[in-house]
Design a protein around this motif. Structure first.
Motif, PDB file in Angstrom:
ATOM      1  N   THR A 184       0.824  -1.215   0.000  1.00  0.00           N
ATOM      2  CA  THR A 184       0.000   0.000   0.000  1.00  0.00           C
ATOM      3  C   THR A 184       0.853   1.258   0.000  1.00  0.00           C
ATOM      4  O   THR A 184       0.424   2.304  -0.478  1.00  0.00           O
ATOM      5  CB  THR A 184      -0.918   0.029   1.238  1.00  0.00           C
ATOM      6  N   ALA A 185       2.061   1.155   0.538  1.00  0.00           N
ATOM      7  CA  ALA A 185       2.909   2.340   0.685  1.00  0.00           C
ATOM      8  C   ALA A 185       4.293   2.084   0.116  1.00  0.00           C
ATOM      9  O   ALA A 185       4.750   0.943   0.023  1.00  0.00           O
ATOM     10  CB  ALA A 185       3.024   2.728   2.162  1.00  0.00           C
ATOM     11  N   THR A 186       4.971   3.164  -0.262  1.00  0.00           N
ATOM     12  CA  THR A 186       6.391   3.108  -0.603  1.00  0.00           C
ATOM     13  C   THR A 186       7.179   2.997   0.694  1.00  0.00           C
ATOM     14  O   THR A 186       6.893   3.705   1.665  1.00  0.00           O
ATOM     15  CB  THR A 186       6.803   4.365  -1.377  1.00  0.00           C
ATOM     16  N   VAL A 187       8.150   2.079   0.735  1.00  0.00           N
ATOM     17  CA  VAL A 187       8.877   1.827   1.978  1.00  0.00           C
ATOM     18  C   VAL A 187      10.364   2.119   1.801  1.00  0.00           C
ATOM     19  O   VAL A 187      10.924   1.951   0.716  1.00  0.00           O
ATOM     20  CB  VAL A 187       8.675   0.372   2.472  1.00  0.00           C
ATOM     21  N   VAL A 188      10.988   2.575   2.886  1.00  0.00           N
ATOM     22  CA  VAL A 188      12.411   2.884   2.920  1.00  0.00           C
ATOM     23  C   VAL A 188      13.004   2.247   4.170  1.00  0.00           C
ATOM     24  O   VAL A 188      12.376   2.225   5.233  1.00  0.00           O
ATOM     25  CB  VAL A 188      12.656   4.416   2.940  1.00  0.00           C
ATOM     26  N   ASP A 189      14.210   1.708   4.032  1.00  0.00           N
ATOM     27  CA  ASP A 189      14.897   1.121   5.174  1.00  0.00           C
ATOM     28  C   ASP A 189      15.145   2.197   6.231  1.00  0.00           C
ATOM     29  O   ASP A 189      15.692   3.266   5.932  1.00  0.00           O
ATOM     30  CB  ASP A 189      16.214   0.510   4.719  1.00  0.00           C
ATOM     31  N   LEU A 190      14.740   1.914   7.464  1.00  0.00           N
ATOM     32  CA  LEU A 190      14.878   2.903   8.534  1.00  0.00           C
ATOM     33  C   LEU A 190      16.330   3.302   8.758  1.00  0.00           C
ATOM     34  O   LEU A 190      16.612   4.465   9.102  1.00  0.00           O
ATOM     35  CB  LEU A 190      14.282   2.348   9.832  1.00  0.00           C
ATOM     36  N   ILE A 240       6.892   4.955   4.228  1.00  0.00           N
ATOM     37  CA  ILE A 240       6.912   4.254   5.505  1.00  0.00           C
ATOM     38  C   ILE A 240       8.313   3.684   5.693  1.00  0.00           C
ATOM     39  O   ILE A 240       8.867   3.051   4.789  1.00  0.00           O
ATOM     40  CB  ILE A 240       5.877   3.117   5.550  1.00  0.00           C
ATOM     41  N   ALA A 241       8.893   3.906   6.867  1.00  0.00           N
ATOM     42  CA  ALA A 241      10.239   3.419   7.164  1.00  0.00           C
ATOM     43  C   ALA A 241      10.182   2.380   8.279  1.00  0.00           C
ATOM     44  O   ALA A 241       9.488   2.564   9.281  1.00  0.00           O
ATOM     45  CB  ALA A 241      11.148   4.571   7.572  1.00  0.00           C
ATOM     46  N   PHE A 242      10.892   1.279   8.069  1.00  0.00           N
ATOM     47  CA  PHE A 242      11.049   0.263   9.103  1.00  0.00           C
ATOM     48  C   PHE A 242      12.374  -0.445   8.868  1.00  0.00           C
ATOM     49  O   PHE A 242      13.013  -0.278   7.819  1.00  0.00           O
ATOM     50  CB  PHE A 242       9.878  -0.737   9.111  1.00  0.00           C
ATOM     51  N   ASP A 243      12.806  -1.210   9.843  1.00  0.00           N
ATOM     52  CA  ASP A 243      14.068  -1.931   9.717  1.00  0.00           C
ATOM     53  C   ASP A 243      13.893  -3.107   8.765  1.00  0.00           C
ATOM     54  O   ASP A 243      13.197  -4.078   9.091  1.00  0.00           O
ATOM     55  CB  ASP A 243      14.532  -2.438  11.092  1.00  0.00           C
ATOM     56  N   PHE A 244      14.521  -3.012   7.580  1.00  0.00           N
ATOM     57  CA  PHE A 244      14.437  -4.111   6.630  1.00  0.00           C
ATOM     58  C   PHE A 244      15.159  -5.329   7.212  1.00  0.00           C
ATOM     59  O   PHE A 244      16.318  -5.218   7.635  1.00  0.00           O
ATOM     60  CB  PHE A 244      15.105  -3.728   5.303  1.00  0.00           C
ATOM     61  N   GLY A 254      20.622  -4.055  -2.335  1.00  0.00           N
ATOM     62  CA  GLY A 254      21.236  -2.789  -1.966  1.00  0.00           C
ATOM     63  C   GLY A 254      20.344  -1.569  -2.063  1.00  0.00           C
ATOM     64  O   GLY A 254      20.713  -0.493  -1.584  1.00  0.00           O
ATOM     65  N   SER A 255      19.174  -1.679  -2.686  1.00  0.00           N
ATOM     66  CA  SER A 255      18.279  -0.529  -2.771  1.00  0.00           C
ATOM     67  C   SER A 255      17.611  -0.306  -1.417  1.00  0.00           C
ATOM     68  O   SER A 255      17.054  -1.239  -0.847  1.00  0.00           O
ATOM     69  CB  SER A 255      17.207  -0.748  -3.840  1.00  0.00           C
ATOM     70  N   PRO A 256      17.629   0.928  -0.901  1.00  0.00           N
ATOM     71  CA  PRO A 256      16.993   1.193   0.389  1.00  0.00           C
ATOM     72  C   PRO A 256      15.500   1.513   0.275  1.00  0.00           C
ATOM     73  O   PRO A 256      14.859   1.833   1.277  1.00  0.00           O
ATOM     74  CB  PRO A 256      17.755   2.428   0.885  1.00  0.00           C
ATOM     75  N   ILE A 257      14.962   1.414  -0.938  1.00  0.00           N
ATOM     76  CA  ILE A 257      13.577   1.833  -1.159  1.00  0.00           C
ATOM     77  C   ILE A 257      12.862   0.827  -2.056  1.00  0.00           C
ATOM     78  O   ILE A 257      13.485   0.187  -2.913  1.00  0.00           O
ATOM     79  CB  ILE A 257      13.529   3.258  -1.783  1.00  0.00           C
TER      80      ILE A 257
END
Length: 283
Positions: A184-190, A240-244, A254-257
């Motif tokens: 539902t959302a774009t995510v990024v590694d916290l 949304i950011a969380f610990d991958f 290697g992509s953070p997103i």
């Protein structure tokens, strides 16, 4: 609650191929609000004479059906003791592989296809196939195309796992980033957010759900000030950011997103898996 579905599965399968494609052929997409302001796309297909509603998930290489009374009638080809899949939480989910004798996707029929029997009903890349297609949320269509305009298109890449990636640029660095209609959302590694705090503005804590395992994920909503997707520059994007988990970091190469539906819904996305091209058309 946000839903993050990324099936990091490494398995060979028979892909759907269409020798001739009517450029006007399409499947209807039902874009449903799963929680307030958050949407997921669904498609109805026929499996061995039974209609099933599946989540359209370009972040999943392998399609699946949930374990229910209908799917329990199939004998496993590979049992849940030997076959596992992972979601965004990093937790292993036991799955079977089963064989569907006939799958009807609009006017296209697929015979003797292996899919997962697991937690969710998912229409993945193995069922979308290699013909050029576009995802259009506004007009609620998954449309098959004859060709993509090469002059207007960019290079599409495919990971060894089968996932599709497009070029993005974040903080001046380029990445090959998965496009995931199952999120539902774009995510990024916290950890990336914490390393480059000037790129983000904290909005609030906003915990999510791993749609694969059902586990809760501690997460935070931020505004991303700038992101380049292909040749388009997007600003003030909600992420949304969380610990991958380790398996997700490995799968994302290697992509953070990872791009989810809040960005996908802004445009029409076109893909050509044979010529490895993609295009993002603004409404």
């Amino acid at each position: 609650m946000k839903y993050f579905i990324l099936s990091l599965l490494f398995i060979s399968c028979a892909a759907l191929e269409k020798s001739k494609v009517d450029k006007n052929e399409y499947l209807s997409i039902s874009v449903e609000e799963v929680v307030s302001g958050e949407f997921l796309p669904y498609i109805k297909i026929i499996m061995d004479g039974v209609e099933r509603k599946l989540l359209l998930d370009t972040g999943a290489y392998k399609s699946s059906v949930e374990t229910d009374e209908w799917s329990k009638t199939y004998s496993p080809i590979e049992s849940d003791q030997t076959h596992f899949s992972h979601g965004a939480s990093g937790i292993k989910v036991k799955c079977d592989l089963i064989e569907i004798k006939k799958i009807e996707i609009g006017d296209v029929h697929l015979a003797n296809h292996y899919i997962e029997r697991c937690k969710r009903n998912i229409f993945g890349l193995d069922l979308i196939g290699d013909s050029p297609f576009e995802v259009d949320y506004k007009n609620k269509k998954l449309k098959y195309l004859s060709v993509l305009d090469k002059a207007a298109s960019q290079k599409l890449r495919r990971m060894r796992s089968g996932h599709l990636t497009v070029k993005t640029k974040l903080n001046g660095r380029e990445y090959n980033t998965i496009i995931d209609t199952g999120a539902t959302a774009t995510v990024v590694d916290l950890s990336f957010v914490q390393k480059y705090p000037k790129l983000f503005k904290l909005v609030k804590r906003d915990d999510g759900i791993d749609g694969h395992s059902g586990e809760s994920i501690e997460s935070y909503r931020y505004q991303l000030l700038e992101l380049m997707v292909g040749d388009k520059t997007l600003r003030d994007i909600s992420i949304i950011a969380f610990d991958f988990p380790d398996n997700m970091k490995k799968g994302l190469k290697g992509s953070p997103i990872m791009i989810g539906n809040n960005i996908i819904g802004l445009a029409i996305w076109q893909f050509d898996l044979r010529n490895m091209l993609w295009n993002m058309k603004e409404y």
